[in-house]
Design a protein around this motif. Structure first.
Motif, PDB file in Angstrom:
ATOM      1  N   VAL A   1     -30.681 -18.393   0.217  1.00 46.25           N
ATOM      2  CA  VAL A   1     -31.051 -17.763   1.490  1.00 46.25           C
ATOM      3  C   VAL A   1     -31.581 -16.349   1.235  1.00 46.25           C
ATOM      4  CG1 VAL A   1     -30.133 -16.863   3.655  1.00 46.25           C
ATOM      5  CG2 VAL A   1     -29.462 -19.142   2.877  1.00 46.25           C
TER       6      VAL A   1
ATOM      7  N   GLY B   1     -35.038 -16.327  -0.185  1.00 47.71           N
ATOM      8  CA  GLY B   1     -35.996 -16.640   0.865  1.00 47.71           C
ATOM      9  C   GLY B   1     -36.290 -15.437   1.733  1.00 47.71           C
ATOM     10  N   GLN B   2     -35.268 -14.642   2.002  1.00 41.52           N
ATOM     11  CA  GLN B   2     -35.439 -13.446   2.830  1.00 41.52           C
ATOM     12  C   GLN B   2     -36.261 -12.379   2.132  1.00 41.52           C
ATOM     13  OE1 GLN B   2     -31.293 -12.596   3.505  1.00 41.52           O
ATOM     14  NE2 GLN B   2     -31.235 -13.687   5.462  1.00 41.52           N
TER      15      GLN B   2
ATOM     16  N   GLN C   1     -39.858 -17.505  -2.379  1.00 41.06           N
ATOM     17  CA  GLN C   1     -39.617 -18.802  -1.754  1.00 41.06           C
ATOM     18  C   GLN C   1     -39.458 -19.943  -2.757  1.00 41.06           C
ATOM     19  OE1 GLN C   1     -42.933 -18.628   1.010  1.00 41.06           O
ATOM     20  NE2 GLN C   1     -41.548 -18.096   2.679  1.00 41.06           N
TER      21      GLN C   1
ATOM     22  N   ALA D   1     -36.069 -19.647  -4.209  1.00 38.66           N
ATOM     23  CA  ALA D   1     -35.097 -19.968  -3.162  1.00 38.66           C
ATOM     24  C   ALA D   1     -34.983 -21.469  -2.976  1.00 38.66           C
ATOM     25  CB  ALA D   1     -35.508 -19.303  -1.853  1.00 38.66           C
ATOM     26  N   LEU D   2     -36.117 -22.158  -2.979  1.00 34.76           N
ATOM     27  CA  LEU D   2     -36.106 -23.604  -2.763  1.00 34.76           C
ATOM     28  C   LEU D   2     -35.378 -24.327  -3.892  1.00 34.76           C
ATOM     29  CD1 LEU D   2     -37.000 -25.817  -0.862  1.00 34.76           C
ATOM     30  CD2 LEU D   2     -39.178 -25.935  -2.098  1.00 34.76           C
TER      31      LEU D   2
ATOM     32  N   ASN E   1     -31.017 -24.482   6.449  1.00 30.29           N
ATOM     33  CA  ASN E   1     -31.611 -23.290   5.831  1.00 30.29           C
ATOM     34  C   ASN E   1     -32.787 -23.666   4.933  1.00 30.29           C
ATOM     35  OD1 ASN E   1     -30.155 -21.144   6.956  1.00 30.29           O
ATOM     36  ND2 ASN E   1     -28.450 -21.435   5.549  1.00 30.29           N
ATOM     37  N   ARG E   2     -32.691 -24.812   4.266  1.00 30.40           N
ATOM     38  CA  ARG E   2     -33.842 -25.270   3.476  1.00 30.40           C
ATOM     39  C   ARG E   2     -35.003 -25.636   4.393  1.00 30.40           C
ATOM     40  NH1 ARG E   2     -33.330 -30.329  -0.599  1.00 30.40           N
ATOM     41  NH2 ARG E   2     -33.325 -31.459   1.384  1.00 30.40           N
TER      42      ARG E   2
ATOM     43  N   LEU F   1     -36.759 -22.469   5.347  1.00 31.45           N
ATOM     44  CA  LEU F   1     -37.555 -21.994   4.225  1.00 31.45           C
ATOM     45  C   LEU F   1     -38.847 -22.792   4.106  1.00 31.45           C
ATOM     46  CD1 LEU F   1     -37.735 -20.161   1.707  1.00 31.45           C
ATOM     47  CD2 LEU F   1     -36.592 -21.984   0.437  1.00 31.45           C
ATOM     48  N   ARG F   2     -38.749 -24.108   4.256  1.00 33.70           N
ATOM     49  CA  ARG F   2     -39.944 -24.941   4.186  1.00 33.70           C
ATOM     50  C   ARG F   2     -40.911 -24.620   5.326  1.00 33.70           C
ATOM     51  NH1 ARG F   2     -37.378 -30.832   2.295  1.00 33.70           N
ATOM     52  NH2 ARG F   2     -37.662 -30.425   0.054  1.00 33.70           N
TER      53      ARG F   2
ATOM     54  N   ASP G   1     -41.200 -21.726   6.868  1.00 31.63           N
ATOM     55  CA  ASP G   1     -41.799 -20.432   6.560  1.00 31.63           C
ATOM     56  C   ASP G   1     -42.866 -20.551   5.475  1.00 31.63           C
ATOM     57  OD1 ASP G   1     -40.125 -19.265   8.399  1.00 31.63           O
ATOM     58  OD2 ASP G   1     -38.685 -18.520   6.920  1.00 31.63           O
ATOM     59  N   SER G   2     -42.729 -21.572   4.615  1.00 32.81           N
ATOM     60  CA  SER G   2     -43.692 -21.784   3.527  1.00 32.81           C
ATOM     61  C   SER G   2     -44.885 -22.630   3.967  1.00 32.81           C
ATOM     62  CB  SER G   2     -42.999 -22.463   2.337  1.00 32.81           C
ATOM     63  OG  SER G   2     -41.918 -21.694   1.875  1.00 32.81           O
TER      64      SER G   2
END
Length: 217
Positions: A50, A53-54, A58, A61-62, A81-82, A85-86, A88-89
């Motif tokens: 996390v 990712g912040q 990324q 993070a993944l 949370n994953r 992240l996805r 945001d990506s």
């Protein structure tokens, strides 16, 4: 010195407290200490993922969140949370898949319904998003964010009456939120109720002005 599981859990808890306080560097150091001693420590993997990712890392993070998901047998917090992240990506389809998996394990969580619906909207699946937001409303009738997004979605779907009623409920649930008043004003304006729309827009400006005044004090 060999640390037992309780020692590592304590370090993770301290790291989380630092993380929540905004001390990202110190929090990351705490998670790294734990992972150096136990590379598959679930919470350390999750929280470091996390954190990365912040901070914009990324890909790294993944990798950590993938390991955390595998090690936790699909804990919905980690999967959600994953998913974020996805999203945001730019991996909308992957985010939808993860959110749905998390929701299957935590079907009474209105925030998971809310977030899954948001990903579905981005994927163009508006009716599926509507169904999830309606279910979230059943679970938590006064959830202002759910009501707001559902009301806005009704407007997109051409359901003006439902949009108006739902956004009014959102305003009643969180009366000091100018964005909700603005959304309701838009729906009222599109329905040609210009007088009522104008009243909402003026209240929106009033709240916004009050907030600006407070920030200067």
């Amino acid at each position: 010195m060999t640390m037992n599981t309780n020692d590592l859990d304590t370090i993770v808890a301290e790291g989380l407290a630092l993380h929540r306080a905004g001390d990202i560097s110190a929090a990351g150091d705490s998670y790294d200490i734990v992972l150096a001693r136990d590379p598959e420590h679930f919470e350390a993997l999750h929280l470091k993922g996390v954190l990365l990712g912040q901070t914009g890392e990324q890909d790294a993070a993944l990798i950590l969140l993938d390991r955390a998901v595998s090690g936790s047998a699909g804990d919905p917090r980690v999967v959600a949370n994953r998913a974020k992240l996805r999203l945001d990506s730019g991996d909308v389809s992957g985010a939808v898949e993860d959110y749905k998996a998390a929701l299957a394990r935590s079907p009474q969580d209105p925030d998971l319904h809310f977030n899954t619906a948001g990903a579905l909207v981005m994927a163009g699946q508006l009716e599926d998003a509507r169904a999830l937001l309606e279910r979230a409303r059943e679970i938590s009738p006064d959830h202002a964010r759910v009501l707001a997004n559902l009301g806005n979605l009704y407007r997109q779907l051409g359901r003006s009456k439902d949009s108006r009623e739902t956004l009014q409920a959102a305003v009643e649930a969180a009366p000091g939120e100018p964005e909700l008043l603005h959304s309701l004003g838009i729906t009222l304006s599109e329905g040609r109720d210009y007088e009522a729309a104008g009243a909402r827009f003026r209240r929106c400006l009033l709240y916004t002005s009050d907030a600006a005044d407070d920030s200067l004090r």
